[in-house]
Design an enzyme around this catalytic site. Structure first.
Site, PDB file in Angstrom:
ATOM      1  N   GLY A 226      -5.963  -1.501   6.319  1.00 62.62           N
ATOM      2  CA  GLY A 226      -5.376  -2.107   7.363  1.00 62.62           C
ATOM      3  C   GLY A 226      -4.698  -1.295   8.288  1.00 62.62           C
ATOM      4  N   SER A 227      -3.586  -2.031   8.968  1.00 64.42           N
ATOM      5  CA  SER A 227      -2.715  -1.652   9.891  1.00 64.42           C
ATOM      6  C   SER A 227      -1.675  -0.792   9.252  1.00 64.42           C
ATOM      7  CB  SER A 227      -2.170  -2.618  10.691  1.00 64.42           C
ATOM      8  OG  SER A 227      -1.412  -3.306   9.991  1.00 64.42           O
ATOM      9  N   GLY A 231       0.632  -1.228   5.837  1.00 64.45           N
ATOM     10  CA  GLY A 231       0.637  -0.396   5.044  1.00 64.45           C
ATOM     11  C   GLY A 231       1.861   0.002   4.323  1.00 64.45           C
ATOM     12  N   GLU A 248      -5.542   3.061   3.742  1.00 63.68           N
ATOM     13  CA  GLU A 248      -6.399   3.762   4.873  1.00 63.68           C
ATOM     14  C   GLU A 248      -6.033   2.767   5.867  1.00 63.68           C
ATOM     15  OE1 GLU A 248      -8.544   6.031   4.782  1.00 63.68           O
ATOM     16  OE2 GLU A 248      -8.971   6.374   2.761  1.00 63.68           O
ATOM     17  N   CYS A 282     -11.584   1.766  12.719  1.00 70.31           N
ATOM     18  CA  CYS A 282     -10.565   2.694  12.487  1.00 70.31           C
ATOM     19  C   CYS A 282     -11.004   4.140  12.948  1.00 70.31           C
ATOM     20  CB  CYS A 282     -10.106   2.656  11.176  1.00 70.31           C
ATOM     21  SG  CYS A 282     -11.506   3.162  10.008  1.00 70.31           S
TER      22      CYS A 282
END
Ligand code: NAD
Length: 477
Positions: A226-227, A231, A248, A282
């Protein structure tokens, strides 16, 4: 599989191999229309407790199985999900918005990912073997893995994490994004028919549910995608019981075109790498550095492609690009576009946000923009690409690296040796020549700097789902 509660709109959590409907429910919006098209059950703390208990119960037996056995079960899982691909693609196109071709492609990655990951051996390593001491390095499963996924590639990302967690002997609890929970829930039901109860639990919930998972003492690892801001929260929350964490996160990937290429020859793959899934990947190209000598030709080559793309509802087979996935993201990208305009940058193609009912934006190519503009400094995560001029490659590399992100990067050239040399100077987890991003289950994937922590995929990724254990054996003195 038994159903012990009435499904809400047909979608259910899967806990301990059984379909469970939540008490409360939330709306799921089709981004192509902006309208609610389904209701999703909302997981509660009690649901999470039941899922953790089920996963812990299932762990000893599943963790004790051989890799070969788990490989065979996962092959059946991949087969069952692939058999349901058309149904899942039909749900995905409605909740996510990407084109139906992109949905089918995402589903077609399931079997490949599972096969590639479960082909990797993570056996014991002998570190030393003398008459006085034999030393082996063994890997033990961690226990229960919590998997938290974003809204851009719900099935593809989930399957990669499921395959790694389960193959290495863990059981799992998976929570998709509340923007795109439905295909994942349906996949959980499909999985329940082939996996032992409790091995994979799939629950929908909001952001708070992710926080409960992160802090839960019964979960041993979180694999989060995610963002960057979320994170960081996950990492902080996981500190409570020193959970293992793989993050990630976002990227602001640079691509550098060298001066020996023909812009028309590279425009197509660069365009695809920037605009697939409406730019919401991403590892999409998010900054393109181009030599001054070919700057206008490169901008125009990209613009020609952008102008030719039909945008609309991804369910329409003739559409080339779907909407932005949700209103919040749409407003964010719109804000970045407005900032770009205010700064006097040149919109070479696109720039329109047509009123087609949903969250649509034309694929947009931007030229003559300053390095400190939002479009260059932030991760836009939408269909807008800044093309940045350079005269000196060292300067391009410096500017490419001048970011807190470090997911992937690429160099485009006919001179492969020079390309590899420049690519190696990019401060990223994956540096490529004449391709961009493209995670592959056989190679480690992850971010440098604030783009992540740890690696998914390959033996390196699999080992992050396990605890390394040194085993010393010596004869009695
Ligand atoms: P997000 O961080 O908003 O949400 C991701 C997930 O985290 C969702 O399931 C959400 O419900 C959950 N969540 C939210 N708050 C939480 C909390 N406090 N604790 C635990 N979980 C919480 O991200 P998003 O907007 O869904 O996804 C887009 C971002 O994901 C982009 O930055 C993109 O680059 C990144 N991404 C990274 C990768 C990668 O592999 N590096 C892959 C895909 C997407």
């Amino acid at each position: 599989m038994t159903t012990d509660a009435v499904a809400l709109g047909g979608f259910v959590h899967t806990i301990d191999g059984r379909a469970v409907a939540g008490g409360a429910a939330f709306d799921v919006i089709n981004p192509a229309t902006g309208a609610v098209f389904a209701r999703c059950p909302e997981g509660t703390r009690e649901h999470l407790e039941a899922a953790v208990a089920a996963a812990r119960r299932a762990f000893p037996e599943w963790g004790a199985r051989s890799f070969a056995d788990r490989r065979a079960v996962l092959a059946r899982f991949a087969e069952a999900v692939s058999a349901g691909a058309e149904e899942l693609a039909g749900i995905l196109v409605k909740e996510q918005g990407k084109t139906i071709a992109e949905c089918r492609k995402e589903l077609s990655s399931v079997a490949r990912q599972v096969e590639r990951l479960t082909a990797i051996e993570v056996g014991r390593e002998v570190l030393g073997d003398t008459p006085s001491r034999r030393v082996e390095l063994a890997y033990r499963p961690l226990g229960v893995v919590g998997i938290i996924t974003p809204w851009n590639v719900p099935i593809g990302i989930a399957v990669g994490r499921i395959a790694q967690a389960l193959y290495t002997g863990n059981t799992a609890i998976l929570k998709p994004s509340p923007y795109t929970p439905l295909a994942t829930l349906r996949m959980g039901e499909i999985a329940a028919a082939v996996l032992p109860p409790g091995v994979l639990n799939v629950l929908a919930g909001g952001d708070a549910f992710g926080g409960w998972m992160t802090a839960h003492p019964g979960i041993d690892k979180i694999s989060f995608t995610g963002s960057v801001p979320t994170g960081k929260k996950v990492l902080a929350g996981a500190a409570a019981n020193l959970k293992r964490v793989t993050l990630e996160l976002g990227g602001n990937d640079p691509a550098i075109v060298l001066d020996d290429v023909d812009p028309d020859a590279v425009a197509e793959p660069i365009y695809r790498a920037a605009f697939a899934n409406c730019g919401q990947i991403c590892v999409a190209i998010k900054r393109l550095y181009v030599p001054e000598s070919m700057y206008e030709r490169m901008c125009e080559a990209l613009a020609r492609i952008a102008r030719s793309v039909k945008i609309g509802d991804g369910a329409d087979e003739t559409v080339g690009m779907g909407p932005i996935q949700n209103r919040m993201q749409y407003e964010r990208v719109k804000g970045i576009l407005e900032d770009t305009r205010r700064r006097g940058a040149r919109i070479v193609a696109g720039g329109g946000m047509p009123d087609l009912g949903g969250y649509f934006m034309e694929p947009t190519i931007v030229a003559d923009i300053a390095d400190d503009a939002r479009l260059v400094e932030e991760e836009p995560f939408g269909p807008i690409l800044p093309v940045l001029k350079y005269t000196d490659v060292d300067d391009a590399v410096r500017r490419a690296n001048d970011t807190r992100y470090g997911l992937s990067g690429s160099v485009w050239t006919n001179d492969l040796e020079r390309g590899a040399e420049v690519a190696a100077r990019l401060e990223v987890g994956t540096a490529s020549v004449n391709r961009h991003g493209l995670p592959d289950a056989r190679t480690p994937f992850g971010g440098a700097k604030e783009s992540g922590l740890g690696r998914e995929y390959s033996a390196l990724g699999l080992k992050s789902y396990m605890e390394a254990q040194v085993v010393n054996v010596s004869p009695l003195a």
